[in-house]
Design a protein around this motif. Structure first.
Motif, PDB file in Angstrom:
ATOM      1  N   GLY A 197     -11.630   4.824   0.649  1.00  0.00           N
ATOM      2  CA  GLY A 197     -12.743   3.910   0.901  1.00  0.00           C
ATOM      3  C   GLY A 197     -13.501   3.709  -0.402  1.00  0.00           C
ATOM      4  N   ASP A 210     -13.211   2.052   4.002  1.00  0.00           N
ATOM      5  CA  ASP A 210     -12.118   1.928   4.976  1.00  0.00           C
ATOM      6  C   ASP A 210     -12.648   1.381   6.297  1.00  0.00           C
ATOM      7  N   ARG A 231      -6.660  16.298   2.855  1.00  0.00           N
ATOM      8  CA  ARG A 231      -5.595  15.322   3.120  1.00  0.00           C
ATOM      9  C   ARG A 231      -4.234  15.814   2.601  1.00  0.00           C
ATOM     10  N   ASP A 239      -5.763   4.537  -6.002  1.00  0.00           N
ATOM     11  CA  ASP A 239      -6.499   5.327  -5.008  1.00  0.00           C
ATOM     12  C   ASP A 239      -6.796   6.738  -5.525  1.00  0.00           C
ATOM     13  N   TRP A 248       0.214  -0.118  -4.686  1.00  0.00           N
ATOM     14  CA  TRP A 248      -0.723   1.010  -4.540  1.00  0.00           C
ATOM     15  C   TRP A 248      -0.190   2.232  -5.274  1.00  0.00           C
ATOM     16  N   ASP A 288       0.837  -1.218   0.000  1.00  0.00           N
ATOM     17  CA  ASP A 288       0.000   0.000   0.000  1.00  0.00           C
ATOM     18  C   ASP A 288       0.864   1.256   0.000  1.00  0.00           C
ATOM     19  N   ASP A 289       0.268   2.343   0.391  1.00  0.00           N
ATOM     20  CA  ASP A 289       0.855   3.681   0.407  1.00  0.00           C
ATOM     21  C   ASP A 289       2.184   3.713   1.181  1.00  0.00           C
ATOM     22  N   LYS A 308      -3.583  -1.198  -6.897  1.00  0.00           N
ATOM     23  CA  LYS A 308      -4.668  -0.552  -6.150  1.00  0.00           C
ATOM     24  C   LYS A 308      -4.537   0.926  -6.489  1.00  0.00           C
ATOM     25  N   ASN A 335      -7.815   9.959  -3.124  1.00  0.00           N
ATOM     26  CA  ASN A 335      -8.292  10.328  -1.792  1.00  0.00           C
ATOM     27  C   ASN A 335      -8.958  11.688  -1.691  1.00  0.00           C
TER      28      ASN A 335
END
Ligand code: DGJ
Length: 718
Positions: A512, A531, A426, A462, A394, A346-347, A460, A464
């Motif tokens: 999410g 999430d 964010r 994303d 990600w 992931d991130d 993945k 955000n």
């Protein structure tokens, strides 16, 4: 004189009759439903019928017109919400569309209908498209708007379509919520006036409300009975559903891109194509509507909709940003130990000048962080191979942190206001996807990762941040086009990725489950639903999304949220959708780990039934302290039943779970699976062979009064 008047009257009547008899009728039909459109003497096109297929063609002419214009323009004779609004070059805001011609042809899915309309005063053309999927009973419709005025026209309404209803009552089920509260269902009766569901988030369709709805006709939406329209818009941006009940109690439903802050400038000779509105009409409740939508989605819409899916172990909830190559190596071994197919990083793996060690920096700089990953992404791919699992990564390529080399180099690539203090969501900004250079850059991120790291098996993707500080340095004076061209730019990139990597599986994510629409799913194999992985909350979220999307596209991971719930309960909740884990195995006991291994093996064995079978929602968590769903495969030989106890009351009366969708004449072996090691099932019918008839009429004692308890029951025809 009287004779003369009579003669004129008769001639007019004959003329009207002649025109009437020349009325054009267009039938847009699936195997179950049809939408009938007809021209009127005024040369315009009206909806005359929407419902069950009519048997006698000759009777269609007998249907009374309600004056429901199929694609109503603004500013003429109608007082309610239009489909189309145009400011012409002379400032006039009225558009009236006349029928020109249509074509209808058979295609593999069913029929494709194209209808051409034209304004009789201005050179405006509209083409309506309808694709009717015969077997799945789904209709997909969209519209093209173009013109030949001298200069650009301004579009202020541009609906995908319009549908009309004339029923005694209308009940709308919406799917609203927030971050970590996705797709919560609530219903209300529609009364005179408008109910609008819309979003203004720019980079995604959802957050506070999702781009789909259910409409109960005459009665509230029920699972297994009643007339229900299930509709959704394929648009990964601002959307608007308008439900307007008029003065005589008729309802019009208008699905569209949200025109908010989007007066769209359309150049002569160019075409504005609206998003697809996808709908199905069921007479047997929302359960049947969902099943029809699911099988359509798997067959025709979702990327690799008929293919299998990979189980995975993700590291986000386990490590957050705090990892290095060695820690990831452990995670890969754990993935192998668990028996899943893939490890997903992931991130937090990128950025050197501005390392991505938290969400304040690094977005935009897609180079592996040397301090964490000295051997780069290719080193991780190789490590995963050694561990015996596939490797996925990600990205969040449409975004930039102001603390990044990308922002230093291209500050004008970010959407932000030139004359106000910047607001950060964010700590990041959205890249201006209306700019073709930015599109190239975003495509390049995926392309470079794929080219440089052979064996990279999954992304993945994303997103955000919603769009904030609404101003595109690229579009300059055409800011009204920003929200729409941004989304089109995103699609340009998605299309390029799919064209070059047609078999690459990708998970869509948006802080999410905020990206949850069927247009994006043409390019993604699945999406992260929320999430919020608290298993009790997840049951509601999954119940909501399953109304529209098949289990196959709903990523559900076992995490440590609500660790009061057992690992078994958490895993059984995730197993009703696309199973994954996002947890460190060292946090589990030996028994729990053994249980998980077996649950993964069971899931893989039963994947064809769970992910490709028909879904039957049996007991709603909105109605009681329990929930139950089941999946039945196409030939009714295998079924999987999931029963969950949420927070039952002390001594609560339990009712049997009556099954659905089985073959009444077949006998099924009942077997509870996913038991903790050494535990025996206490299901009263464990290992019995019972008929489909019995199981559907009498049912099984699936529920208990234990808090957060679950049962997974396999049914196999003998
Ligand atoms: C939001 C996603 O929903 C999470 O799963 C995770 O990927 C974080 N972003 C990472 O920043």
């Amino acid at each position: 004189m009287r004779q003369k008047l009579f003669a004129i009257f008769m001639i007019t009547l004959l003329f009207l009759c002649a025109v009437e008899s020349q009325a054009t009728t267009i039938r847009i039909s699936t195997d179950q439903t049809e939408l009938i459109l007809q021209t009127a003497p005024d040369g315009r096109l009206y909806q005359s019928y929407f419902g069950d297929c009519l048997k006698n063609e000759a009777e269609i002419a007998n249907i009374k017109s309600h004056g429901w214009e199929v694609y109503m323009g603004s500013g003429y004779e109608d007082y309610f919400e239009p489909a189309l609004g145009i400011i012409h070059n002379d400032g006039n805001r009225c558009t009236v569309l006349h029928y020109v011609s249509h074509e209808q042809k058979n295609v593999t899915e069913g029929t494709e209908t194209t209808i051409h309309l034209r304004d009789d005063v201005y050179p405006i053309n509209v083409t309506l498209h309808y694709l009717a999927y015969a077997k799945e009973n789904v209709i997909k419709t969209w519209s093209d708007i173009s013109h030949r005025e001298k200069k650009a026209i301004t579009l202020f309404r541009y609906a995908s379509t319009m549908l009309y209803f004339s029923d005694s009552k209308y009940f709308l089920t919406e799917f609203s919520g927030d971050w970590a509260k996705e797709a919560k269902m609530s219903s209300q009766q529609l009364q005179f006036g408008k109910k609008i569901l819309d979003t203004k988030l720019g980079s995604r369709a959802a957050m506070h409300v999702s781009p789909f709805f259910e409409l109960g006709l005459n009665a509230p939406v029920q699972e297994n009975q009643g007339d229900v329209l299930l509709g959704t818009l394929g648009w990964t941006g601002n959307f608007r559903f308008t439900f307007e009940v008029d003065n005589v109690g008729n309802l019009r439903v208008i699905p569209a891109i949200n025109p908010f802050a989007s007066d769209y400038s359309l150049e002569p000779g160019t075409t504005f194509t609206t998003p697809e509105f996808i709908f199905t009409l069921s007479h047997h409740g929302s359960g049947e509507a969902s099943r029809m939508m699911h099988s359509w989605a798997r067959r025709y819409q979702v990327k690799k909709g008929n293919g299998s899916r990979m189980t995975l172990l993700n590291n986000w909830e386990n490590t957050y940003f705090d990892f290095n190559e060695e820690i990831l190596g452990h995670c890969m071994n754990e993935a192998k130990d668990l028996g899943v197919d893939l490890f997903l990083l992931d991130d937090g793996w990128f950025g050197n000048k501005y390392p991505r060690n938290n969400d304040h920096a690094g977005l935009g700089d897609w180079e592996a962080m040397k301090s964490k990953l000295p051997n780069g992404v290719s080193g991780l791919v190789a490590k995963a191979k050694d561990a015996g699992v596939k490797f996925g990564i990600w990205i969040e390529p449409e975004m930039v942190n102001p603390k990044s080399e990308l922002f230093e180099k291209h500050p004008d690539w970010a959407i932000r206001l030139p004359n106000r203090q910047t607001y950060y969501y964010r700590n990041q900004l959205v890249l201006d996807m209306s700019n073709p250079k930015v599109q190239d850059y975003v495509f390049g991120i995926v392309d470079r990762l794929m080219t440089e790291n052979k064996g990279l098996a999954f992304f993945k993707w994303d997103c955000n941040s919603p769009i904030t500080n609404i101003y595109s340095p690229y579009l300059k004076e055409k800011q009204g086009n920003l929200y729409i061209n941004h989304v089109r730019g995103v699609y340009n990139v998605f299309k390029r990725v799919k064209a070059k990597y047609p078999d690459l599986p990708l998970m869509m994510c948006s802080g999410g489950g905020a990206r949850c629409d069927y247009e994006a799913l043409k390019y993604f194999t699945e999406f992260w639903a929320s999430d919020d992985t608290d298993p009790v909350e997840r049951l509601y979220i999954q119940w909501g999304f399953l109304q529209v999307f098949p289990a196959k596209v709903l990523c559900a991971h076992v995490t440590n949220w609500n660790h009061v719930a057992s690992v078994k309960f958490r895993t059984d909740v995730a197993s009703m959708c696309k199973l994954g884990f996002d947890i460190g195995l060292k946090e589990m006991s030996k028994n729990e780990l053994e249980y998980c291994r077996e649950a993964v093996a069971n899931y893989k064995r039963l994947e064809p039934t769970i992910l490709d079978g028909d879904l039957y929602r049996l007991v709603s968590p909105y109605d009681c302290n329990h929930m139950s769903v089941m999946y039945v495969d196409a030939n009714k030989l295998k079924a999987v039943l999931f029963c969950y106890d949420l927070h039952p009351r002390f001594n609560e009366t339990l009712y049997p779970v009556k099954l659905y969708g089985l073959d009444a004449d077949k006998k099924y072996k009942v077997k509870e699976i996913n038991l903790m090691p050494g535990e025996k099932s206490n299901l009263s019918d464990q290992n019995k062979v019972l008929s489909g008839d019995y199981l559907m009429k009498v049912g099984l004692d699936g529920f208990t009064t234990r808090d957060m308890n679950s049962r997974v029951i396999e049914l196999t025809a003998e």
